[in-house]
Write an enzyme that holds these catalytic residues in place. Structure first.
Site, PDB file in Angstrom:
ATOM      1  N   GLU A 262      -6.260  -8.504   3.191  1.00 21.95           N
ATOM      2  CA  GLU A 262      -5.938  -9.414   4.482  1.00 21.95           C
ATOM      3  C   GLU A 262      -7.314  -9.921   5.122  1.00 21.95           C
ATOM      4  O   GLU A 262      -7.477 -10.950   5.608  1.00 21.95           O
ATOM      5  CB  GLU A 262      -5.190  -8.763   5.807  1.00 21.95           C
ATOM      6  CG  GLU A 262      -4.651  -9.854   6.835  1.00 21.95           C
ATOM      7  CD  GLU A 262      -4.272  -9.382   7.981  1.00 21.95           C
ATOM      8  OE1 GLU A 262      -4.608  -9.646   9.114  1.00 21.95           O
ATOM      9  OE2 GLU A 262      -3.170  -8.420   8.002  1.00 21.95           O
TER      10      GLU A 262
ATOM     11  N   THR B  71      -3.958  -8.255  11.364  1.00 25.52           N
ATOM     12  CA  THR B  71      -2.442  -8.126  11.915  1.00 25.52           C
ATOM     13  C   THR B  71      -1.998  -6.575  12.229  1.00 25.52           C
ATOM     14  O   THR B  71      -1.324  -6.376  12.964  1.00 25.52           O
ATOM     15  CB  THR B  71      -1.626  -9.245  11.326  1.00 25.52           C
ATOM     16  OG1 THR B  71      -1.668  -8.461   9.897  1.00 25.52           O
ATOM     17  CG2 THR B  71      -2.010 -10.597  11.200  1.00 25.52           C
TER      18      THR B  71
ATOM     19  N   CYS C 129       0.082  -8.429  14.613  1.00 26.00           N
ATOM     20  CA  CYS C 129       1.355  -8.536  14.291  1.00 26.00           C
ATOM     21  C   CYS C 129       2.464  -7.965  15.566  1.00 26.00           C
ATOM     22  O   CYS C 129       2.270  -6.951  15.456  1.00 26.00           O
ATOM     23  CB  CYS C 129       1.737  -8.469  13.006  1.00 26.00           C
ATOM     24  SG  CYS C 129       3.719  -8.689  12.785  1.00 26.00           S
TER      25      CYS C 129
ATOM     26  N   HIS D  84      -0.614  -9.952   2.078  1.00 27.05           N
ATOM     27  CA  HIS D  84      -1.917  -9.913   2.616  1.00 27.05           C
ATOM     28  C   HIS D  84      -2.447 -11.258   2.901  1.00 27.05           C
ATOM     29  O   HIS D  84      -3.543 -11.490   3.645  1.00 27.05           O
ATOM     30  CB  HIS D  84      -2.604  -8.892   1.908  1.00 27.05           C
ATOM     31  CG  HIS D  84      -2.400  -7.341   1.967  1.00 27.05           C
ATOM     32  ND1 HIS D  84      -1.363  -7.200   0.942  1.00 27.05           N
ATOM     33  CD2 HIS D  84      -2.288  -6.625   2.544  1.00 27.05           C
ATOM     34  CE1 HIS D  84      -0.740  -6.001   0.985  1.00 27.05           C
ATOM     35  NE2 HIS D  84      -1.698  -5.736   2.263  1.00 27.05           N
TER      36      HIS D  84
ATOM     37  N   CYS E 106       2.495 -13.594   4.224  1.00 29.75           N
ATOM     38  CA  CYS E 106       3.083 -13.364   5.349  1.00 29.75           C
ATOM     39  C   CYS E 106       2.961 -14.578   6.147  1.00 29.75           C
ATOM     40  O   CYS E 106       1.822 -15.261   6.235  1.00 29.75           O
ATOM     41  CB  CYS E 106       2.867 -12.325   5.833  1.00 29.75           C
ATOM     42  SG  CYS E 106       3.541 -11.861   7.582  1.00 29.75           S
TER      43      CYS E 106
ATOM     44  N   HIS F 246       0.779  -1.167  -0.012  1.00 23.55           N
ATOM     45  CA  HIS F 246       0.084  -0.099  -0.016  1.00 23.55           C
ATOM     46  C   HIS F 246       0.882   1.289  -0.077  1.00 23.55           C
ATOM     47  O   HIS F 246       0.942   1.934   0.995  1.00 23.55           O
ATOM     48  CB  HIS F 246      -1.009   0.018   1.292  1.00 23.55           C
ATOM     49  CG  HIS F 246      -2.137  -1.066   1.152  1.00 23.55           C
ATOM     50  ND1 HIS F 246      -2.540  -1.781   2.103  1.00 23.55           N
ATOM     51  CD2 HIS F 246      -2.700  -1.648   0.067  1.00 23.55           C
ATOM     52  CE1 HIS F 246      -3.374  -2.596   1.664  1.00 23.55           C
ATOM     53  NE2 HIS F 246      -3.499  -2.386   0.366  1.00 23.55           N
TER      54      HIS F 246
ATOM     55  N   SER G 142      -2.677   2.549   3.169  1.00 20.55           N
ATOM     56  CA  SER G 142      -2.024   1.824   4.439  1.00 20.55           C
ATOM     57  C   SER G 142      -2.953   1.837   5.706  1.00 20.55           C
ATOM     58  O   SER G 142      -3.034   2.905   6.259  1.00 20.55           O
ATOM     59  CB  SER G 142      -0.602   2.064   4.525  1.00 20.55           C
ATOM     60  OG  SER G 142      -0.390   1.416   5.562  1.00 20.55           O
ATOM     61  N   SER G 143      -3.367   0.845   5.896  1.00 19.78           N
ATOM     62  CA  SER G 143      -4.146   0.779   7.330  1.00 19.78           C
ATOM     63  C   SER G 143      -3.064   0.730   8.441  1.00 19.78           C
ATOM     64  O   SER G 143      -3.623   1.547   9.519  1.00 19.78           O
ATOM     65  CB  SER G 143      -4.889  -0.477   7.382  1.00 19.78           C
ATOM     66  OG  SER G 143      -5.606  -0.702   8.674  1.00 19.78           O
TER      67      SER G 143
ATOM     68  N   HIS H  13     -10.348  -4.730   3.166  1.00 19.24           N
ATOM     69  CA  HIS H  13      -8.915  -4.846   3.075  1.00 19.24           C
ATOM     70  C   HIS H  13      -8.600  -6.200   2.611  1.00 19.24           C
ATOM     71  O   HIS H  13      -9.335  -7.328   2.844  1.00 19.24           O
ATOM     72  CB  HIS H  13      -8.517  -4.560   4.650  1.00 19.24           C
ATOM     73  CG  HIS H  13      -6.809  -4.691   4.527  1.00 19.24           C
ATOM     74  ND1 HIS H  13      -6.116  -5.821   4.600  1.00 19.24           N
ATOM     75  CD2 HIS H  13      -6.191  -3.376   4.520  1.00 19.24           C
ATOM     76  CE1 HIS H  13      -4.852  -5.371   4.728  1.00 19.24           C
ATOM     77  NE2 HIS H  13      -5.070  -3.758   4.809  1.00 19.24           N
TER      78      HIS H  13
END
Length: 293
Positions: free
Chosen positions: A130, A166, A201, A74, A96, A40, A229-230, A128
């Site tokens: 992920e 995460t 994470c 993601h 990931c 992102h 970007s979250s 999103h």
């Protein structure tokens, strides 16, 4: 003017791994497809585009056959892998490891909840990438929550299992957990039937206290991140709460010289999706302004 780049900012392991995999494939001089933005960060996506990386959406994926497609950090829902088998696509899976482990936990919890008339709840951003991968483990039956109003979707008289995207804020997760516990008590339910899993994470969450310490040391802080970007939004809120002279920028062209007026020190930091080279460009721009002052 002293300009310092935060040594703890920049790519997390998952993003760095995905970009390295993409660059390794592109080094052979061939075009490579990637399902969704690899990171992102618009600047990094443009850099990799110049090397041959082509971003596609799910509709375009369905039209591809007999080629390579990169799965970004993601992660993806099960149907993506099923489609790859049908279309003879070679997946370069850069999911990931932290996300893959969480997907397995969500799948296991969902299978268990089916036997207990329970519900899977994910604290995350709707839409999103992920979150799409996580809800895919539940046949898209997980309930996604971002704020207190979203909790109205949940039947608190039934068992609830909570997970988090995460990259969400740790403080935000525990606030949501407390709100859900209050709803369960109000509904006359048992807290024993509520299983809250802090699945944020630690490489991400540990940056929050580190950034808070970093932000206090400078007159001005420039936070570099893609606006999609979250993680960037969450981390900037930490920085801005500590230092009111903090500014969110995507690149050096967005710097307003008025922000730097009277500043003796400037700190530059970023999200887990922010490349080091971009923070270095921002530092060079600030140093240029300092030389003219």
């Amino acid at each position: 003017m002293k300009v310092t780049i935060d040594k703890n900012s920049g790519y997390c392991f998952g993003v760095e791994f995905a970009i390295q995999m993409a660059e390794d494939e592109l080094a052979h001089g061939q075009q490579l497809y990637c399902l969704g933005d690899i990171v992102h960060n618009r600047m990094e996506v443009e850099r990799l585009h110049q090397q041959g990386l082509r971003i596609i959406d799910r509709e375009q994926l369905a039209q591809l056959h007999d080629t390579k497609v990169l799965i970004r950090a993601h992660g993806e829902p099960p149907e993506t892998y099923q489609l790859a088998l049908q279309n003879n696509l070679e997946l370069i899976d850069a999911s990931c490891p932290v996300v893959l482990k969480l997907q397995n936990r969500v799948k296991h919890a969902f299978d268990l909840s089916q036997r207990q008339d329970g519900q899977i709840v994910i604290y995350g951003q709707p839409g999103h990438a992920e979150v799409a991968g996580l809800t895919g483990q539940t046949g898209n039956r997980a309930i996604i929550v971002m704020n207190e109003a979203d909790l109205d979707q949940i039947d608190f008289a039934r068992p609830v299992t909570l997970f988090s995207q995460t990259t969400k804020s740790t403080a935000g997760f525990y606030k949501m957990k407390a709100l859900m516990e209050a709803r369960i008590a109000a509904a006359g339910g048992e807290l024993d039937s509520f299983d809250a899993n802090d699945s944020i994470c630690r490489q991400v969450s540990n940056r929050e206290p580190a950034l808070a310490k970093f932000a206090v040391d400078f007159d001005v802080v420039l936070f570099v991140s893609g606006r999609k970007s979250s993680n960037g939004k969450a981390l900037f809120s930490v920085v801005n709460a500590i230092n009111p002279r903090s500014y969110f920028i995507e690149n050096e062209s967005e710097i307003d010289e008025a922000w730097l007026a009277g500043a003796q020190s400037v700190g530059i930091c970023g999200a887990t999706s922010t490349p080091l080279w971009l923070m270095q460009q921002v530092a060079q721009r600030v140093e240029g302004v300092g030389e003219m002052a």
